[in-house]
Design an enzyme around this catalytic site. Structure first.
Site, PDB file in Angstrom:
ATOM      1  N   HIS A  77     -57.074   8.029 -32.985  1.00 15.63           N
ATOM      2  CA  HIS A  77     -56.516   7.228 -31.887  1.00 15.63           C
ATOM      3  C   HIS A  77     -56.923   7.827 -30.546  1.00 15.63           C
ATOM      4  O   HIS A  77     -57.450   8.932 -30.488  1.00 15.63           O
ATOM      5  CB  HIS A  77     -54.978   7.210 -31.964  1.00 15.63           C
ATOM      6  CG  HIS A  77     -54.366   8.554 -31.685  1.00 15.63           C
ATOM      7  ND1 HIS A  77     -54.411   9.598 -32.592  1.00 15.63           N
ATOM      8  CD2 HIS A  77     -53.733   9.057 -30.585  1.00 15.63           C
ATOM      9  CE1 HIS A  77     -53.833  10.660 -32.081  1.00 15.63           C
ATOM     10  NE2 HIS A  77     -53.415  10.373 -30.851  1.00 15.63           N
TER      11      HIS A  77
ATOM     12  N   ASP B  41     -54.945   8.529 -26.686  1.00 14.31           N
ATOM     13  CA  ASP B  41     -53.591   8.538 -26.117  1.00 14.31           C
ATOM     14  C   ASP B  41     -53.541   7.512 -24.979  1.00 14.31           C
ATOM     15  O   ASP B  41     -54.439   7.473 -24.137  1.00 14.31           O
ATOM     16  CB  ASP B  41     -53.239   9.942 -25.591  1.00 14.31           C
ATOM     17  CG  ASP B  41     -53.104  10.959 -26.727  1.00 14.31           C
ATOM     18  OD1 ASP B  41     -52.987  10.541 -27.897  1.00 14.31           O
ATOM     19  OD2 ASP B  41     -53.119  12.168 -26.430  1.00 14.31           O
TER      20      ASP B  41
ATOM     21  N   HIS C 117     -59.190  11.071 -31.082  1.00 15.65           N
ATOM     22  CA  HIS C 117     -58.940  12.328 -31.779  1.00 15.65           C
ATOM     23  C   HIS C 117     -58.023  12.090 -32.973  1.00 15.65           C
ATOM     24  O   HIS C 117     -57.458  10.995 -33.108  1.00 15.65           O
ATOM     25  CB  HIS C 117     -58.326  13.366 -30.813  1.00 15.65           C
ATOM     26  CG  HIS C 117     -57.102  12.899 -30.110  1.00 15.65           C
ATOM     27  ND1 HIS C 117     -57.121  12.042 -29.021  1.00 15.65           N
ATOM     28  CD2 HIS C 117     -55.784  13.138 -30.345  1.00 15.65           C
ATOM     29  CE1 HIS C 117     -55.892  11.798 -28.616  1.00 15.65           C
ATOM     30  NE2 HIS C 117     -55.062  12.446 -29.408  1.00 15.65           N
TER      31      HIS C 117
ATOM     32  N   ARG D  99     -48.951  23.654 -39.551  1.00 18.21           N
ATOM     33  CA  ARG D  99     -49.432  23.544 -38.169  1.00 18.21           C
ATOM     34  C   ARG D  99     -48.313  22.949 -37.316  1.00 18.21           C
ATOM     35  O   ARG D  99     -47.647  21.995 -37.724  1.00 18.21           O
ATOM     36  CB  ARG D  99     -50.647  22.624 -38.139  1.00 18.21           C
ATOM     37  CG  ARG D  99     -51.106  22.230 -36.736  1.00 18.21           C
ATOM     38  CD  ARG D  99     -52.376  21.376 -36.834  1.00 18.21           C
ATOM     39  NE  ARG D  99     -52.602  20.653 -35.594  1.00 18.21           N
ATOM     40  CZ  ARG D  99     -53.257  21.153 -34.555  1.00 18.21           C
ATOM     41  NH1 ARG D  99     -53.750  22.372 -34.603  1.00 18.21           N
ATOM     42  NH2 ARG D  99     -53.417  20.427 -33.469  1.00 18.21           N
TER      43      ARG D  99
HETATM   44  C1  LIG Z   1     -48.840   3.402 -33.703  1.00 17.93           C
HETATM   45  C2  LIG Z   1     -48.370   3.792 -32.555  1.00 17.93           C
HETATM   46  C3  LIG Z   1     -47.715   5.119 -32.338  1.00 17.93           C
HETATM   47  C4  LIG Z   1     -47.850   5.299 -30.837  1.00 17.93           C
HETATM   48  C5  LIG Z   1     -47.560   3.882 -30.380  1.00 17.93           C
HETATM   49  C6  LIG Z   1     -48.501   3.082 -31.255  1.00 17.93           C
HETATM   50  O1  LIG Z   1     -48.138   1.722 -31.381  1.00 17.93           O
HETATM   51  C7  LIG Z   1     -49.924   3.226 -30.690  1.00 17.93           C
HETATM   52  C8  LIG Z   1     -50.064   4.517 -29.852  1.00 17.93           C
HETATM   53  C9  LIG Z   1     -49.313   5.713 -30.477  1.00 17.93           C
HETATM   54  C10 LIG Z   1     -49.190   6.884 -29.520  1.00 17.93           C
HETATM   55  C11 LIG Z   1     -50.346   7.897 -29.592  1.00 17.93           C
HETATM   56  C12 LIG Z   1     -50.103   8.993 -28.538  1.00 17.93           C
HETATM   57  C13 LIG Z   1     -48.649   9.514 -28.556  1.00 17.93           C
HETATM   58  O2  LIG Z   1     -48.482  10.351 -29.705  1.00 17.93           O
HETATM   59  C14 LIG Z   1     -47.643   8.345 -28.620  1.00 17.93           C
HETATM   60  C15 LIG Z   1     -46.212   8.851 -28.426  1.00 17.93           C
HETATM   61  C16 LIG Z   1     -48.010   7.310 -27.613  1.00 17.93           C
HETATM   62  O3  LIG Z   1     -47.582   7.172 -26.492  1.00 17.93           O
HETATM   63  O4  LIG Z   1     -48.928   6.442 -28.159  1.00 17.93           O
HETATM   64  C17 LIG Z   1     -47.889   7.562 -29.885  1.00 17.93           C
HETATM   65  C18 LIG Z   1     -46.953   6.374 -30.178  1.00 17.93           C
HETATM   66  C19 LIG Z   1     -45.781   6.816 -31.056  1.00 17.93           C
HETATM   67  O5  LIG Z   1     -45.950   7.655 -31.953  1.00 17.93           O
HETATM   68  O6  LIG Z   1     -44.683   6.278 -30.861  1.00 17.93           O
HETATM   69  O1  LIG Z   2     -50.810  17.221 -33.468  1.00 15.96           O
HETATM   70  C1  LIG Z   2     -51.943  17.181 -33.000  1.00 15.96           C
HETATM   71  O2  LIG Z   2     -52.708  18.131 -33.047  1.00 15.96           O
HETATM   72  C2  LIG Z   2     -52.434  15.915 -32.341  1.00 15.96           C
HETATM   73  C3  LIG Z   2     -51.365  14.867 -32.279  1.00 15.96           C
HETATM   74  C4  LIG Z   2     -51.699  13.718 -31.388  1.00 15.96           C
HETATM   75  O3  LIG Z   2     -52.829  13.461 -31.093  1.00 15.96           O
HETATM   76  C5  LIG Z   2     -50.603  12.910 -30.845  1.00 15.96           C
HETATM   77  O4  LIG Z   2     -49.419  13.179 -31.197  1.00 15.96           O
HETATM   78  O5  LIG Z   2     -50.889  11.995 -30.058  1.00 15.96           O
HETATM   79 FE   LIG Z   3     -52.975  11.997 -29.506  1.00 15.22          FE
END
Ligand SMILES: C=C1C[C@]23C[C@@]1(O)CC[C@H]2[C@@]12CC[C@H](O)[C@@](C)(C(=O)O1)[C@H]2[C@@H]3C(=O)O
Ligand SMILES: O=C(O)CCC(=O)C(=O)O
Ligand SMILES: [Fe+2]
Length: 345
Positions: free
Chosen positions: A220, A222, A277, A287
């Site tokens: 994904h 961020d 990543h 981890r």
């Molecule tokens: C599948 C999902 C988890 C996420 C929200 C989403 O719909 C798509 C983006 C995901 C992500 C990736 C980065 C961060 O870890 C996170 C908190 C964010 O802002 O976008 C997560 C979301 C999540 O885990 O709630």
């Molecule tokens: O835990 C990690 O090393 C990466 C996790 C990550 O990319 C995320 O939480 O968005």
């Molecule tokens: Fe991430």
């Protein structure tokens, strides 16, 4: 015969590549700013050393994470389910994504952390103080990096990006991920642990860690502006290079990893790369990673700064609010290329 220029997704390979490690104690500021800009353009990722965040601040929050994840499943569930905030196990987001991890996701503001602390820790004050102190420090680090990027881009207002995340109503969040060890019952965070447990055949370990491909947190980008990650000395993090190779990032608990997020790519009209990543969960050691996701207020408009727009480089994305982008992100899967939905025609 036609040879595809890029391997299909499932065939992406891993490759060792020199990822920039930037020493923040470097005194020549213009040079430092250029190094950071170059890393954000080339990889959308770099590591920083000599960042100035004290070991004490880091280890306090790390201990809180360890204490929480070592509780029984039933105790941890008290802090869940994730809404998206709270404790989550294996389920990521709301659309069916799964990974081999458990986590705590928090809004990065003291009021919300105080409230959540009660269901996370037996000593909520200690938890709240450790997390707030840490967030305060990584937020400052994120601001410094954003200011250096602005300087490198010759933007007059060097706070143009950092003011978005310094704002009291910023929508930043904080996450602690825990990837259990490959071996059940040996979830030990001791860095020196690997292969030393007399009850386990080390060959079995070797075999498992080489053959297994456990995805902890899938591919994904961020959505936010910038992510600051710190992990223990256990590997697993990989970034995707521009030519579609997975690059393993050597773990180093003394460094921070910095990721460009989607909103930063949009603010810079694609000049900076939001890096894709993932985290593998293939280690015989557990981890633990901690991420600060620096985001603007929900109402902030994400539109490119004038310095990166020209006739030759017209606006790639239509302007949107962070709130709109976040809603879209949460309606999609983890691996989706959500920024593509915001391109101009
Ligand atoms: C599948 C999902 C988890 C996420 C929200 C989403 O719909 C798509 C983006 C995901 C992500 C990736 C980065 C961060 O870890 C996170 C908190 C964010 O802002 O976008 C997560 C979301 C999540 O885990 O709630
Ligand atoms: O835990 C990690 O090393 C990466 C996790 C990550 O990319 C995320 O939480 O968005
Ligand atoms: Fe991430």
């Amino acid at each position: 015969m036609v040879v595809p220029s890029q391997a299909p997704l499932r065939m992406k390979k891993t490759r060792a590549v020199g990822i920039p490690v930037i020493d923040l104690s470097l005194e020549e500021r213009p040079k430092l700013c250029q190094l950071i800009l170059k890393a954000c353009e080339e990889f959308g990722f770099f590591q920083v050393q000599n960042h100035g965040i004290s070991e004490e601040i880091i280890s306090r929050v790390e201990r809180e994470g360890q204490d929480f994840f070592s509780k029984t499943a039933c105790e941890k569930q008290r802090a869940g389910p994730p809404t998206p905030f709270g404790y989550g196990c294996k389920n990521i987001g709301f659309n069916g994504d799964k990974g081999d991890l458990e986590y705590i996701l928090l809004e990065a503001n003291p009021h919300s952390i105080s409230h959540r602390a009660n269901s996370i820790s037996q000593d909520p004050t200690k938890f709240r103080c450790a997390v707030n102190d840490y967030i305060e420090e990584v937020r400052k680090l994120a601001c410094e990096i954003l200011e250096m990027v602005a300087e490198a881009l010759w933007v007059e207002d060097k706070f143009i990006f950092s003011k978005l995340i310094r704002d009291g109503s910023s929508d930043s969040c904080f996450r602690i991920n825990h990837y259990p060890s490959l071996v059940k019952g040996d979830d030990n965070d001791d860095d020196d642990w690997s292969g030393r447990n007399p009850n386990i055949n080390p060959q079995l370990f070797d075999h498992q860690s080489k053959s297994s491909n456990r995805i902890g947190f899938g591919e994904h980008s961020d959505p936010q502006i910038l992510t600051i990650l710190r992990s223990n000395n256990v590997g697993g993090l990989q970034i995707l290079s521009a030519d579609a190779f997975w690059i393993p990032i050597p773990p180093d608990s003394d460094k921070f990893c910095v990721f460009v997020g989607d909103a930063f790519q949009a603010l810079t009209n694609g000049r900076l790369r939001s890096v894709r990543h993932r985290a593998m969960a293939n280690s015989t050691k557990a981890r633990m990673s901690m991420m600060y996701f620096a985001a603007p207020p929900l109402s902030a408009c994400i539109a490119p700064i004038p310095q990166v727009v020209s006739i030759e480089k017209p606006c790639i994305y239509r302007p949107f609010t962070w709130g709109e982008y976040k809603t879209t992100a949460y309606s999609l899967r983890l691996a989706d290329h959500r920024l593509d939905l915001f391109t101009n025609s």
